[in-house]
Enzyme design. Structure first.
Site, PDB file in Angstrom:
ATOM      1  N   SER A   8       0.840  -1.199   0.000  1.00 41.03           N
ATOM      2  CA  SER A   8       0.000   0.000   0.000  1.00 41.03           C
ATOM      3  C   SER A   8       0.878   1.251   0.000  1.00 41.03           C
ATOM      4  O   SER A   8       1.683   1.460   0.911  1.00 41.03           O
ATOM      5  CB  SER A   8      -0.891   0.013   1.243  1.00 41.03           C
ATOM      6  OG  SER A   8      -1.424   1.310   1.408  1.00 41.03           O
ATOM      7  N   HIS A  33      -1.344  -1.209  -4.236  1.00 41.38           N
ATOM      8  CA  HIS A  33      -2.605  -0.841  -3.582  1.00 41.38           C
ATOM      9  C   HIS A  33      -2.602   0.660  -3.323  1.00 41.38           C
ATOM     10  O   HIS A  33      -1.679   1.196  -2.713  1.00 41.38           O
ATOM     11  CB  HIS A  33      -2.706  -1.632  -2.270  1.00 41.38           C
ATOM     12  CG  HIS A  33      -3.985  -1.466  -1.524  1.00 41.38           C
ATOM     13  ND1 HIS A  33      -5.121  -2.194  -1.815  1.00 41.38           N
ATOM     14  CD2 HIS A  33      -4.308  -0.668  -0.487  1.00 41.38           C
ATOM     15  CE1 HIS A  33      -6.096  -1.851  -0.988  1.00 41.38           C
ATOM     16  NE2 HIS A  33      -5.630  -0.919  -0.163  1.00 41.38           N
ATOM     17  N   ASP A  35      -4.712   3.793  -1.720  1.00 44.19           N
ATOM     18  CA  ASP A  35      -5.783   4.129  -0.779  1.00 44.19           C
ATOM     19  C   ASP A  35      -6.273   5.553  -0.985  1.00 44.19           C
ATOM     20  O   ASP A  35      -5.535   6.511  -0.726  1.00 44.19           O
ATOM     21  CB  ASP A  35      -5.253   3.989   0.664  1.00 44.19           C
ATOM     22  CG  ASP A  35      -5.057   2.541   1.050  1.00 44.19           C
ATOM     23  OD1 ASP A  35      -6.031   1.779   0.980  1.00 44.19           O
ATOM     24  OD2 ASP A  35      -3.917   2.173   1.411  1.00 44.19           O
ATOM     25  N   MET A  37      -8.776   8.378   0.188  1.00 42.68           N
ATOM     26  CA  MET A  37      -9.597   8.770   1.351  1.00 42.68           C
ATOM     27  C   MET A  37     -10.086  10.199   1.186  1.00 42.68           C
ATOM     28  O   MET A  37      -9.315  11.085   0.799  1.00 42.68           O
ATOM     29  CB  MET A  37      -8.757   8.699   2.624  1.00 42.68           C
ATOM     30  CG  MET A  37      -8.096   7.363   2.847  1.00 42.68           C
ATOM     31  SD  MET A  37      -7.129   7.376   4.349  1.00 42.68           S
ATOM     32  CE  MET A  37      -6.415   5.743   4.317  1.00 42.68           C
ATOM     33  N   HIS A  66      -8.348   1.322  -3.806  1.00 42.42           N
ATOM     34  CA  HIS A  66      -9.283   1.124  -2.688  1.00 42.42           C
ATOM     35  C   HIS A  66      -9.931   2.466  -2.361  1.00 42.42           C
ATOM     36  O   HIS A  66      -9.289   3.340  -1.785  1.00 42.42           O
ATOM     37  CB  HIS A  66      -8.477   0.564  -1.499  1.00 42.42           C
ATOM     38  CG  HIS A  66      -9.255   0.394  -0.244  1.00 42.42           C
ATOM     39  ND1 HIS A  66      -8.643   0.157   0.972  1.00 42.42           N
ATOM     40  CD2 HIS A  66     -10.587   0.427   0.018  1.00 42.42           C
ATOM     41  CE1 HIS A  66      -9.565   0.046   1.906  1.00 42.42           C
ATOM     42  NE2 HIS A  66     -10.752   0.214   1.363  1.00 42.42           N
ATOM     43  N   MET A  68     -12.042   4.803  -0.350  1.00 39.49           N
ATOM     44  CA  MET A  68     -12.692   5.062   0.948  1.00 39.49           C
ATOM     45  C   MET A  68     -13.352   6.424   0.844  1.00 39.49           C
ATOM     46  O   MET A  68     -12.912   7.405   1.458  1.00 39.49           O
ATOM     47  CB  MET A  68     -11.646   4.996   2.060  1.00 39.49           C
ATOM     48  CG  MET A  68     -11.214   3.571   2.366  1.00 39.49           C
ATOM     49  SD  MET A  68      -9.661   3.476   3.250  1.00 39.49           S
ATOM     50  CE  MET A  68      -8.530   3.524   1.877  1.00 39.49           C
ATOM     51  N   MET A 137     -11.600  -5.632   5.432  1.00 42.14           N
ATOM     52  CA  MET A 137     -10.774  -4.712   6.220  1.00 42.14           C
ATOM     53  C   MET A 137     -10.477  -5.372   7.564  1.00 42.14           C
ATOM     54  O   MET A 137     -11.387  -5.769   8.293  1.00 42.14           O
ATOM     55  CB  MET A 137     -11.511  -3.382   6.460  1.00 42.14           C
ATOM     56  CG  MET A 137     -11.581  -2.455   5.271  1.00 42.14           C
ATOM     57  SD  MET A 137      -9.996  -2.129   4.467  1.00 42.14           S
ATOM     58  CE  MET A 137      -9.035  -1.374   5.781  1.00 42.14           C
ATOM     59  N   ASP A 175      -6.740  -6.429   4.273  1.00 41.71           N
ATOM     60  CA  ASP A 175      -6.054  -5.130   4.315  1.00 41.71           C
ATOM     61  C   ASP A 175      -6.090  -4.552   5.727  1.00 41.71           C
ATOM     62  O   ASP A 175      -7.167  -4.319   6.275  1.00 41.71           O
ATOM     63  CB  ASP A 175      -6.781  -4.186   3.335  1.00 41.71           C
ATOM     64  CG  ASP A 175      -6.160  -2.801   3.237  1.00 41.71           C
ATOM     65  OD1 ASP A 175      -5.052  -2.605   3.749  1.00 41.71           O
ATOM     66  OD2 ASP A 175      -6.806  -1.929   2.617  1.00 41.71           O
TER      67      ASP A 175
END
Ligand code: DX5
Ligand code: ZN
Length: 224
Positions: A8, A33, A35, A37, A66, A68, A137, A175
């Site tokens: 990540s 990966h 992330d 957010m 991913h 979020m 998660m 994850d």
């Protein structure tokens, strides 16, 4: 299938992006990966579409994105254009999950659905045959470097069961809080893809750390 490792980027040193890219390319990482957010779905803000776009020409591994974020549907096309290969949306963020999954696949990406630690696996009963991947998660999303939640093992068993019962081809990804200490146990419990942030980028040698996660090699004892 040999398990996959997806470092990540969240734990990388953003001031040294060139060397971090080199680590990703030279290591045995299978995917990267990423992330995303938004400060609304999770209490933190990370990076966005322009970062993915600028990394894309420099990394020849699949981008596992991913999300979020609330209202992910608004950005499906943008993530595709930025270079996402797999787009993961949270079950908790999608009122019309079937439509969202369909839209991701229509853009030519693999579609994943992510469950927060409190969200039970049985809620995927009617979507499990539509998704390419389920991300469990194993921490509450929003931050790297958190402690692994042990109930994930129970959810892995539930998910494996659901996938087998429904003859789904979905991969299982875990994850949060993944380290060399729990990697093998997670794979034995049914995980196919392990995401690791701090266990890779905070390691003394991130390329070795990926190798260890890939082959379940214990880290050498610290030199005195
Ligand atoms: C947390 C993110 C994770 C995070 C994992 O919200 O989804 O991908 O980067 O970090 P570690 O491996 O440090 O727990
Ligand atoms: Zn993640």
């Amino acid at each position: 299938m040999k398990h996959l490792i997806a470092p990540s980027l969240l734990a990388a040193d953003f001031a040294k992006m060139e060397s971090q890219i080199e680590i990703i390319n030279k290591s045995e990482a299978d995917w990267l990966h990423l992330d995303i957010m938004d400060g609304v779905f999770v209490p933190n803000i990370s990076f966005g579409i322009p970062v993915i776009k600028s990394l894309r020409p420099h990394i020849d591994k699949p981008f596992d994105v991913h999300l979020m974020i609330v209202e992910p549907d608004k950005f499906i096309k943008d993530f595709k254009e930025a270079g996402a290969d797999l787009l993961n949306v949270h079950y908790e963020a999608c009122t019309h999950l079937h439509r969202t999954i369909d839209a991701i696949k229509k853009e030519g990406m693999q579609a994943g659905v992510t469950l927060n630690p409190h969200t039970p696996v049985f809620l995927l009963e009617e979507i499990i045959n539509e998704v390419d991947l389920v991300l469990l998660m194993s921490v509450n999303p929003g931050f790297g470097g958190q402690k692994f939640i042990d109930n994930t093992y129970k959810k892995l068993a539930d998910l494996k069961n659901l996938i087998e019962r429904k003859s789904s081809r979905a991969l299982i990804q875990v994850d949060g809080g993944v380290t060399i200490a729990n990697a093998q146990q997670l794979i034995n419990a049914g995980a196919d893809v392990l995401v690791a942030g701090s266990a890779v980028f905070n390691a003394p040698n991130p390329i070795d750390a990926v190798h260890e996660l890939k082959h379940f090699l214990p880290s050498p004892p610290p030199s005195k």
